[in-house]
Design an enzyme around this catalytic site. Structure first.
Site, PDB file in Angstrom:
ATOM      1  N   LEU A  33     -12.841  18.814 -50.093  1.00  0.00           N
ATOM      2  CA  LEU A  33     -12.951  19.039 -48.584  1.00  0.00           C
ATOM      3  C   LEU A  33     -12.327  20.317 -48.015  1.00  0.00           C
ATOM      4  CD1 LEU A  33     -12.749  16.277 -46.685  1.00  0.00           C
ATOM      5  CD2 LEU A  33     -14.978  17.044 -47.629  1.00  0.00           C
ATOM      6  N   HIS A  37     -15.390  21.598 -44.553  1.00  0.00           N
ATOM      7  CA  HIS A  37     -15.749  20.498 -44.591  1.00  0.00           C
ATOM      8  C   HIS A  37     -15.578  19.674 -42.503  1.00  0.00           C
ATOM      9  CE1 HIS A  37     -16.163  20.472 -48.637  1.00  0.00           C
ATOM     10  NE2 HIS A  37     -17.704  20.441 -48.123  1.00  0.00           N
ATOM     11  N   GLN A  61     -28.675  15.322 -57.779  1.00  0.00           N
ATOM     12  CA  GLN A  61     -28.880  16.727 -57.026  1.00  0.00           C
ATOM     13  C   GLN A  61     -28.262  17.946 -58.223  1.00  0.00           C
ATOM     14  OE1 GLN A  61     -26.256  16.246 -53.511  1.00  0.00           O
ATOM     15  NE2 GLN A  61     -26.365  17.778 -54.005  1.00  0.00           N
ATOM     16  N   GLU A 150     -24.340  25.427 -41.743  1.00  0.00           N
ATOM     17  CA  GLU A 150     -25.554  25.997 -42.449  1.00  0.00           C
ATOM     18  C   GLU A 150     -25.495  26.973 -43.563  1.00  0.00           C
ATOM     19  OE1 GLU A 150     -26.078  28.600 -38.745  1.00  0.00           O
ATOM     20  OE2 GLU A 150     -26.402  26.970 -37.434  1.00  0.00           O
ATOM     21  N   LYS A 151     -24.410  26.776 -43.844  1.00  0.00           N
ATOM     22  CA  LYS A 151     -24.301  27.682 -45.543  1.00  0.00           C
ATOM     23  C   LYS A 151     -25.438  26.818 -46.071  1.00  0.00           C
ATOM     24  CE  LYS A 151     -21.034  26.792 -48.504  1.00  0.00           C
ATOM     25  NZ  LYS A 151     -21.487  26.740 -49.810  1.00  0.00           N
ATOM     26  N   GLN A 155     -31.544  23.652 -47.479  1.00  0.00           N
ATOM     27  CA  GLN A 155     -31.007  22.597 -47.653  1.00  0.00           C
ATOM     28  C   GLN A 155     -31.037  21.746 -46.070  1.00  0.00           C
ATOM     29  OE1 GLN A 155     -27.791  20.389 -49.813  1.00  0.00           O
ATOM     30  NE2 GLN A 155     -26.915  20.306 -47.363  1.00  0.00           N
ATOM     31  N   MET A 186     -16.789  29.321 -46.962  1.00  0.00           N
ATOM     32  CA  MET A 186     -15.595  27.874 -47.652  1.00  0.00           C
ATOM     33  C   MET A 186     -17.422  27.898 -48.697  1.00  0.00           C
ATOM     34  SD  MET A 186     -12.909  27.919 -45.391  1.00  0.00           S
ATOM     35  CE  MET A 186     -12.049  28.480 -44.001  1.00  0.00           C
TER      36      MET A 186
END
Length: 301
Positions: A33, A37, A61, A150-151, A155, A186
Site C-alpha cells: 500500500l 491506496h 490476473q 482512476e489510474k 479496469q 503512485m
C-alpha cells in the site's frame, strides 16, 4: 481494526454491522500500500460507516509468472498503514481460500468487448481475472459502495459495466490518480525501480502531458502523435508498451460525436510496467475533422 483470513469469519462480522444498519464501503487491493491506496480508503470513509479493505495478490490476473512472483508483498507494513487510517476490517485471504479448486476449475466472469480491447488485447485473460476476483470479493463483503482508482482507467470502466450488467446493488466510485511530487503516478510497481530508473520514470507522465497539449491544440493526427510520443519514451530509456487515444466514454476510436478523449499509456522500465492515463477535452474544430485514427505504439519491450 480486525483482520480476517477466513471468509466465514469476515462474513459474520459484516452481517453484524449490517444488522446494526451500518453502511459498508470496500477497497480491494493487492497490498504494498501507498498514498494512492490510502486516498481510496479516505474516500471510502466519506461514503460509509465501516471500511473494509482486502489485501490479495490475485494470481488469475497475472499473465506472466515472473510478474506474479516479483509483485511486492508487505503485509505487516500494510496493516500498520490501515490501522493508522482506522480501518475497521481487513481481509487477507490466501489463493487457496479464493480458488479452493484451483484456477482451472474456477467459474469465470468476463465483460465482453471492454475486456479484450486495448490493454486486454495484449494481456489475454487479465481483465477476466480482475472481473472474477472482484465479483467474488463483492459477494463476500456485500458492500454498499466500492472505491477504485482512476489510474486503472480501463479496469474501472470494466467494473462499472460488470456491476451494471449483473445488477449488483453497489455504488462504484472512481478516485483520481495520486501522483508523486515529480508527476509519476503512485503504484506498487514503482518499488521495483532502481534509483536510476526512478529518476527516469516521470518521463511517462511528461510525455502524456505533451500528448494532451497536442490534442488540446487541435491536432488530430493521432498516429503521428503516438509515434512521436514513443520516440520520447525511448530517448529516456523506457520501452513503450501501448499508447492509445480513445473516446473517454466508450473507449472506442475518437469520432465526431466524441467530447473527451482519454490517453492510455504503458511502458516498461526495468522490471516494472508503468501505466498512466489522462482525459482531455476535445477541441470542437478538431472533432469535426478527426478521422477516428488510433494506433498502438511499437511494442519494443
Amino acid at each position: 481494526m480486525q483482520t480476517f483470513a477466513e471468509i466465514s469469519a469476515l462474513r459474520e462480522q459484516i452481517k453484524t454491522f449490517k444488522r446494526e444498519g451500518r453502511r459498508i464501503a470496500f477497497v480491494p487491493t493487492m497490498g504494498n500500500l501507498h498514498e494512492g491506496h490510502l486516498t481510496l480508503v479516505r474516500k471510502a470513509r466519506e461514503h460509509a460507516d465501516i471500511v473494509v479493505v482486502s489485501i490479495f495478490v490475485n494470481p488469475m490476473q497475472f499473465d506472466r509468472a515472473d510478474d506474479l512472483n516479483n509483485y511486492p508483498r508487505t503485509l505487516e507494513d500494510d496493516l500498520s498503514k490501515l490501522n493508522g487510517e482506522a480501518v475497521e476490517l481487513v481481509f487477507t485471504p490466501t489463493p487457496e481460500m479464493i480458488y479452493p479448486e484451483g484456477l482451472d476449475k474456477q467459474t469465470l466472469v468476463e465483460v465482453p468487448s471492454l475486456s479484450t480491447m486495448l490493454e486486454g488485447a495484449s494481456r489475454p485473460g487479465h481483465f477476466r481475472g480482475v472481473a472474477t476476483v472482484v465479483t467474488k470479493l463483492f459477494n463476500i463483503v456485500q458492500p454498499d459502495v466500492a472505491c477504485f482508482g482512476e489510474k486503472d482507467f480501463q479496469q474501472l470502466a470494466i467494473i462499472r459495466k460488470m456491476t451494471t450488467d449483473l445488477a449488483m446493488d453497489i455504488e462504484i466510485i472512481g478516485v483520481p490518480t495520486v501522483r508523486e511530487m515529480d508527476g509519476l503516478a503512485m503504484s506498487s510497481r514503482n518499488g521495483l525501480l532502481t534509483i536510476d530508473e526512478r529518476q527516469r520514470a516521470p518521463v511517462l507522465a511528461r510525455t502524456m502531458r505533451w500528448i494532451s497539449s497536442a490534442i488540446r491544440g487541435g491536432r488530430d493526427d493521432f498516429a503521428s502523435i503516438i509515434e512521436d510520443a514513443s520516440d520520447q519514451l525511448r530517448a529516456a530509456g523506457l520501452h513503450p508498451d501501448e499508447i492509445f487515444i480513445r473516446d473517454a466514454r466508450t473507449l472506442q476510436a475518437v469520432n465526431t460525436e466524441s467530447t473527451q478523449a482519454v490517453i492510455l499509456m504503458s511502458a516498461f522500465l526495468g522490471k516494472a510496467r508503468l501505466i498512466d492515463n489522462q482525459v482531455v477535452e476535445l477541441v470542437k474544430d478538431s472533432k469535426e475533422e478527426v478521422d477516428s485514427i488510433e494506433s498502438e505504439s511499437e511494442n519494443s519491450h
